[in-house]
Scaffold this active site. Structure first.
Site, short mmCIF file in Angstrom:
data_model
loop_
_atom_site.label_atom_id
_atom_site.label_comp_id
_atom_site.label_asym_id
_atom_site.label_seq_id
_atom_site.Cartn_x
_atom_site.Cartn_y
_atom_site.Cartn_z
N ASP A 541 -7.80 -2.07 2.76
CA ASP A 541 -7.51 -2.78 1.51
C ASP A 541 -6.06 -2.46 1.11
O ASP A 541 -5.42 -1.60 1.72
CB ASP A 541 -8.52 -2.23 0.47
CG ASP A 541 -8.48 -2.95 -0.85
OD1 ASP A 541 -7.91 -4.06 -0.92
OD2 ASP A 541 -9.03 -2.40 -1.82
N GLU A 544 -0.91 -5.08 1.37
CA GLU A 544 0.17 -6.09 1.25
C GLU A 544 1.54 -5.50 1.48
O GLU A 544 2.39 -6.22 2.03
CB GLU A 544 0.09 -6.77 -0.12
CG GLU A 544 -1.17 -7.56 -0.34
CD GLU A 544 -2.42 -6.70 -0.57
OE1 GLU A 544 -2.24 -5.54 -0.99
OE2 GLU A 544 -3.53 -7.16 -0.31
N ASP A 618 -9.70 -10.19 -5.20
CA ASP A 618 -10.36 -9.93 -6.48
C ASP A 618 -10.59 -11.21 -7.29
O ASP A 618 -9.87 -11.51 -8.25
CB ASP A 618 -9.54 -8.93 -7.28
CG ASP A 618 -9.42 -7.61 -6.54
OD1 ASP A 618 -10.19 -7.40 -5.57
OD2 ASP A 618 -8.55 -6.79 -6.90
C1 NOJ Z 1 -8.91 -3.75 -4.45
C2 NOJ Z 1 -9.89 -4.59 -3.70
O1 NOJ Z 1 -9.50 -5.93 -3.73
C3 NOJ Z 1 -11.28 -4.38 -4.26
O2 NOJ Z 1 -12.18 -5.13 -3.50
C4 NOJ Z 1 -11.63 -2.92 -4.26
O3 NOJ Z 1 -12.89 -2.75 -4.86
C5 NOJ Z 1 -10.60 -2.12 -5.04
N1 NOJ Z 1 -9.30 -2.36 -4.49
C6 NOJ Z 1 -10.88 -0.63 -5.07
O4 NOJ Z 1 -10.75 -0.07 -3.82
#
Ligand code: NOJ
Length: 959
Positions: A541, A544, A618
């Site tokens: 995650d 970017e 998200d």
């Molecule tokens: C950002 C991610 O997009 C999300 O899915 C995740 O729960 C959070 N980071 C925390 O790790």
């Protein structure tokens, strides 16, 4: 970004004002001020202004670029020469150019800058960064398809001012290169398909020294050449302006698709303002956009600069191989051939304008003619999607966070108690000790092994989060190794870059550095990542990369990576490099055996499909986000990265039960099917939802499991020819103009399954568009829908997923519910058959062990089923290899347990049985047939029970 929303001001009055505002508008909205518009991005603004000047001057505008015919040479399908930029009468910039005509039929244009190639420039501020234009994107992205054409022929006509090249597998493609001003037109069968620099927007900002104001005579706006401010960040730009821009016209094409990731319609909109259009170009600059908005050209987490233009009779594409920040303007105009005609069927030209901040110009042009041709040729270059482990295409259960190892076990047990299948449970950030990856929180996860063993008992897996930011802490072994081995990203002054992310002060692993890969590898070994087991997989995650205190929530562009490249040069590839390293690390974790890794990534680029799955980040628990997920997933599919999904249920906020249930009904159509939720949301595991929704969700998940054989077959197709796993309307019916803009219904592979998830609240019917005049059957009750070019109203009560099967297909499925997909491994199959107008049907099935790479050595079953002249047959379409016999043996007990023929001939009413002949069997056998008559628009059907033919065998069944 996923930080909690700010707590409202302490002042009561102010709180009330905020509350009142919330009542009229949703409280969640993207913070526009954190992200640049084109106007706020120096190079975007400059290139748009350049385009405006060219447009304003119209026919009196002449692009300052010309190809010097004296420099041209042609060898092995490649034309080389010098492009000259006429800056002024005295100043000419040399831009070496090559156009490679490839065996595949693609053409590749590369333009570089001679002075920079030679290192003959000065960087400012004493910077040691690389002087070249970034030319290593291909190293990360291109894996094949570069063989030069052996048959391309040159027809130089210097005296006419043009050079022509004929090329392509059938010799029917042509590039007409105009020397001055420089332009290229690509034709197929004599018809223009793609035009470069037709509008004269070609712009390569050449290197120049910074002159003091008094010395500079330039009329250009230099305000963003030498440094650029955004928020509190100043970008030091040690090489000055260096953008590349080019207009690409698709004549006669009114639809363009692709260039993910954007939360927008599949058919891309115009971007130069006007009703229904965007004001800003589509932006590609991988970013962690907190509470992203819909119907927007704003950048998101990933980018694939591959665009397709489509019209009846032609699909063409371009791939802009550039890793720097990129913007794409789109303008549609009435076709220039007949500007005065006002007829409704008037042709439209789509003009696109591509603008990147840095790097060389590297462009591939694909001339189709079908969408499948584009998928194939683009995939040859960037790689096809990985064939994932079988578990990875089943249902994933995630939330931020399952809080203890006991919690995980309890969730696992509840799924079993309520008989809801699932394959993977996920651990977000909080499983770690103090947000240090490769560790477990000793208080909450004291027994990770026990937890993984429990999951393994039902063949389930665990996925854990590992991010690229490493907590900057002396006593953390990963941090020590990262810095002592010199594997971290540096700031512009050459020191280890320090930024803020989940663990607080952090450093970032630089996976551009080849030495980082074995090191990253070592961290995933069982002796380093203690407590991890073979059924643990990885989620990358925030790659970017997300940096909470960085400009636009990412790294400063003047940070430095391995090879002395600036972050500016490589930004959009950054996430891919981490995932590649993780993929490598996961390959060999099981001693002595290579297994297919599973890695989920948020950031991606062209080529990421080879190693990972992606999700759309998200999103929010709103109907709008549910609806937006479909075009987003479809768009990723046609852009070559089909293993895609969205957080089921919506990440932020709490979905109403109806929304959650509808989301599951839609989510089962995402190739990557995972529920996920923010840490502040209420628990929403399917078994917690009250009836009737619990059953509705359970049925949806079970439908996914039932169709896993069809899904896996579609994944296999994607892995060999690049076709999307779920396909949009235009892709399946490329000749039907009515369907080109439809992006709310989808087809699963080539199974003929057509799903139209309900994405509006309180909606209990839906309209499905049918393009052809075959019969379509409701999947559940066989209601018949027929009529080409029309929308058909289909009932969609809460428990129903609008799902049709086109006539003419044979769909493999497995009907026995199990706890996890791996437990279905030896289950028998059901074949569902719908006949087409000619009373024929066809379908395929691909099966392998779902885990290893044995399939690369023939360890798989690949069958084509056909129904023709009242005979159903199974034919082998596999290529044999060293592992074929061994694998076939393991599958020898797996058979077809049922055939369902929908809408059979009425003469079957009196048929009682069918004759079954399996290769190798001494005698034919008889299987009973039951005919079920239905009325009121529902098709009758016949069921053959226990034909008991081997799934891997050749057989015939006579009806
Ligand atoms: C950002 C991610 O997009 C999300 O899915 C995740 O729960 C959070 N980071 C925390 O790790």
């Amino acid at each position: 970004m996923t930080r909690n929303k700010a707590v409202p001001s302490l002042a009561v009055l102010l709180s009330l004002v905020v509350l009142a505002a919330c009542l009229v508008a949703p409280a969640w909205a993207v913070k526009h001020e954190n992200f640049k518009t084109c106007e706020q991005s120096g190079f975007c603004k400059r290139n748009r202004a350049f385009a405006d000047r060219a447009s304003a001057e119209g026919s009196s505008w002449s692009s300052p670029y010309e190809l010097d015919p004296a420099t041209l040479s042609f060898q092995d399908g490649q034309l080389s020469g010098m492009l000259v930029k006429n800056v002024s009468e005295h100043e000419k910039v040399q831009l070496p150019l090559t156009i490679a005509f490839l065996e595949s039929g693609a053409a590749r244009l590369v333009v570089d800058e001679e002075r920079r190639l030679k290192g003959d420039i000065e960087t400012r501020h004493g910077s040691k960064i690389n002087k070249k234009r970034y030319d290593e994107a291909e190293k990360w992205v291109i894996v094949g398809g570069l063989e030069g054409s052996k048959t391309a022929t040159l027809n130089a006509q210097s005296e006419t001012g043009f050079t022509n090249v004929a090329y392509g597998p059938n010799g029917n493609l042509q590039a007409i290169i105009r020397h001055s001003p420089f332009e290229i037109e690509f034709l197929r069968d004599g018809e223009s398909q793609v035009q470069l620099n037709k509008q004269g927007y070609l712009n390569m900002e050449h290197w120049r020294p910074k002159l003091e104001n008094s010395e500079s005579e330039s009329a250009e706006d230099e305000s963003t050449w030498w440094e650029e401010n955004f928020g509190s960040n100043t970008d030091s730009k040690p090489r000055g302006p260096e953008s590349v821009g080019l207009d690409i016209t698709f004549p006669g094409f009114s639809h363009v698709f692709g260039i993910p990731e954007h939360a927008d319609s599949l058919s891309l909109r115009e971007t130069r303002g006007g009703p229904g259009n965007h004001e800003n170009p589509y932006r590609m600059y991988n970013s962690d956009v907190f509470e992203y908005e819909l119907d927007s050209p704003m950048t998101l987490y990933g980018s694939i600069p591959f665009m397709q233009a489509h019209r009846k009779g032609s699909s063409v594409g371009v791939f802009w191989l550039n890793a720097a920040e990129t913007w794409v303007d789109i303008v549609k105009k009435k076709a220039s051939s007949n500007p005065l005609s006002m007829s409704a069927s008037e042709k439209v030209d789509t003009h696109t304008h591509w603008i990147s901040e840095a790097g060389r110009m590297d462009l591939f042009v694909f001339l189709g003619p079908t969408p499948q041709d584009l998928s194939k040729t683009y995939g040859e270059l960037t790689g096809y999607t990985q064939l994932p482990q079988h578990f990875a295409i089943a249902y994933h259960q995630c939330r931020w966070n399952y809080v203890t190892d006991e919690d995980v076990k309890e969730v696992d047990a509840k799924f079993d108690k309520y008989q809801i299948p699932y394959d993977v449970i996920w651990l977000d950030l909080e499983y770690t000790d103090d947000r240090k990856y490769f560790t477990w929180d000793p208080l909450t996860f004291p027994n990770p092994k026990g937890m993984q063993e429990k999951l393994d008992a039902s063949q389930r897996k665990l996925v854990v989060l590992i991010d690229p930011h490493i907590k900057n802490k002396n006593d953390y072994f990963v941090s020590q190794e990262l810095t002592s081995k010199g594997l971290a990203v540096l700031n512009k002054d050459g020191e280890v870059y320090d930024g803020w992310c989940w663990p607080g002060s952090s450093n970032w692993v630089d996976c551009f550095n080849p030495a980082a890969v074995p090191w990253w590898n070592s961290l995933h070994k069982f002796d380093k990542f203690k407590g991890s087991m073979p059924n643990l997989f990885i989620w990358n995650d925030m790659n970017e990369p997300s940096v909470f205190n960085g400009p636009e929530t990412t790294m400063p562009k003047d940070n430095i990576h391995y090879g002395n490249w600036e972050h500016r040069d490589v930004h959009n590839i950054n996430g891919l490099t981490l995932v590649n390293a993780t993929y490598q690390a996961m390959l060999e974790r099981k001693k002595g055996e290579l297994r297919r890794p599973f890695v989920l990534t948020r950031s991606y680029f062209a080529g990421s499909q080879r190693t990972s799955a992606m999700w759309t980040g998200d999103n929010q628990a709103t109907w709008g986000h549910l609806a937006a997920s479909l075009p987003m997933v479809l768009n990723n599919g046609i852009a070559g990265f089909p293993f895609a999904g969205a957080d089921v249920g919506g990440f932020f906020h709490n979905p109403e039960k109806e929304l959650l249930a509808r989301w599951y009904q839609a989510g089962i159509w995402y190739p990557f099917f995972r529920a996920h939720a923010h840490i502040d949301t209420r628990r929403r595991e399917p078994y917690l939802i009250s009836e009737p929704y619990r059953t509705i969700i359970t049925q949806a998940i079970r439908l996914r499991y039932q169709l896993l054989p069809a899904w896996y077959t579609a994944f296999h197709q994607a892995s060999v020819n690049g076709t999307p796993i779920v396909r949009p309307q235009y892709y399946v019916f490329p000749e039907d103009e009515e369907g080109f803009a439809i992006d709310d219904q989808l087809y699963l592979g080539d199974t003929g399954l057509l799903a139209k998830p309900v994405v509006q609240e309180n909606t209990f019917t839906t309209d499905i568009y049918i393009a052809d005049d075959e019969k379509y059957y409701d999947y559940f009750d066989y209601t018949i829908y027929q009529g080409a070019g029309k929308r058909h109203t289909v009932p969609a009560p809460a428990e129903k997923i609008p799902l049709l099967i086109q006539g003419g297909h044979i769909i493999p499925r497995r009907d026995r519910p199990r706890r996890s997909s791996t437990l279905m491994r030896w289950d028998p199959y059901t074949l569902v058959i719908t006949l087409n107008k000619d009373s024929e049907a066809e379908g395929t099935l691909y099966v392998d062990d779902g885990e290893t790479f044995d399939y690369e050595r023939g360890g798989y079953i690949h069958r084509r089923f056909r129904y023709q002249d009242s005979v159903l047959s199974s034919e082998d379409i596999a290529t044999k290899g060293a592992k074929t016999a061994e694998y076939s043996k393991t599958m020898s007990g797996v058979s077809v347990e049922r055939l369902i023929v929908i809408d059979p001939p009425t003469s079957w009413k009196s048929k009682m049985s069918v004759t079954v002949m399996e290769d190798g069997a001494k005698t034919a056998t008889i299987a009973p047939l039951e005919y079920h008559e239905q009325k009121d628009g529902k098709a009758s059907y016949a069921v053959v029970k226990s034909p008991n033919v081997g799934i891997g065998k050749t057989w015939r069944i006579e009806f």
